[in-house]
Design an enzyme around this catalytic site. Sequence first.
Site, short mmCIF file in Angstrom:
data_model
loop_
_atom_site.label_atom_id
_atom_site.label_comp_id
_atom_site.label_asym_id
_atom_site.label_seq_id
_atom_site.Cartn_x
_atom_site.Cartn_y
_atom_site.Cartn_z
N THR A 204 0.81 -1.22 0.00
CA THR A 204 0.00 0.00 0.00
C THR A 204 0.84 1.27 0.00
OG1 THR A 204 -0.14 -0.10 2.42
CG2 THR A 204 -1.92 -1.15 1.17
N GLY A 206 2.29 4.45 -1.13
CA GLY A 206 1.97 5.38 -2.20
C GLY A 206 0.51 5.42 -2.59
N GLY A 208 -1.99 7.02 -1.21
CA GLY A 208 -2.51 8.38 -1.15
C GLY A 208 -2.09 9.20 -2.35
N CYS A 209 -0.83 9.05 -2.75
CA CYS A 209 -0.34 9.75 -3.94
C CYS A 209 -1.12 9.31 -5.17
CB CYS A 209 1.15 9.44 -4.16
SG CYS A 209 2.24 9.85 -2.79
#
Length: 265
Positions: A204, A206, A208-209
């Site tokens: 998981t 990255g 949010g990016c």
Amino acid sequence: MRTALTIAGSDSSGGAGIQADIKTMTANGVYAMSAITALTAQNTTGVTGIMEVTPDFLKEQLDCIFTDIRPDAVKTGMVSSSALIEVIAERLRFYGAENIVVDPVMVATSGARLISEDAIETLKKELLPIAAVITPNIPEAEVLSGRTVRTSEDMEAVAKEIYEMYGCGVLCKGGHSINDANDLLYDGKELIWFRGKRIDNPNTHGTGCTLSSAIASGLAKGYDLPTAVKSAKNYISGALAAMLDLGKGRGPMNHAFAIEGEFLQ
């Protein structure tokens, strides 16, 4: 071809930051550009070093982009200093940038602060008011609102409060022990829940990016905000469900294109 700009740090492991942003934008069918705020030495287990660019050099990057290939949407990620935030906000205002998505990277999932208090205040004052939408997780929403979030009702109240404070749409990301993977969008008119199921995938780094970049891609293509969020949510859910395992030699770019047809068209 529609264009999108990411203003964020570089992740040497390729899983987050501008590398994740560029992959996501490309997989979502827009031309990706980048203005780098910092170099980092990091991998999926942590960050060992950060080297910020100077405000003048960041300004030069932004000027080169906007005077040649104007972005249809802009996404900002982690920017750790007030001086850099001020440059970003000033240049985006100067060029009349549209469809700005701010991922207010302030608090890690562990609860650790990632930027200084003065930088947070500059973010609130300069960048959030020009955003089309911001994408805080629960700890970040608590910092922005000054309220504790423990329930779905709290998420709704905080989303409305943040909108009233900063005048931007709010996508409050679920998780953090509140719900499975339900995200809440408030656009100033209505509360829209995007229901999701938590996917048991350890890869998981990255996410949010990736989510904010996918939203920016949708806005660049002319989607309205709820449609852009729905498309982005489907995209990242598909990526997680596909269970990418880098140890088996499948690179993230190949993976992203493999799932494009199923989740984006």
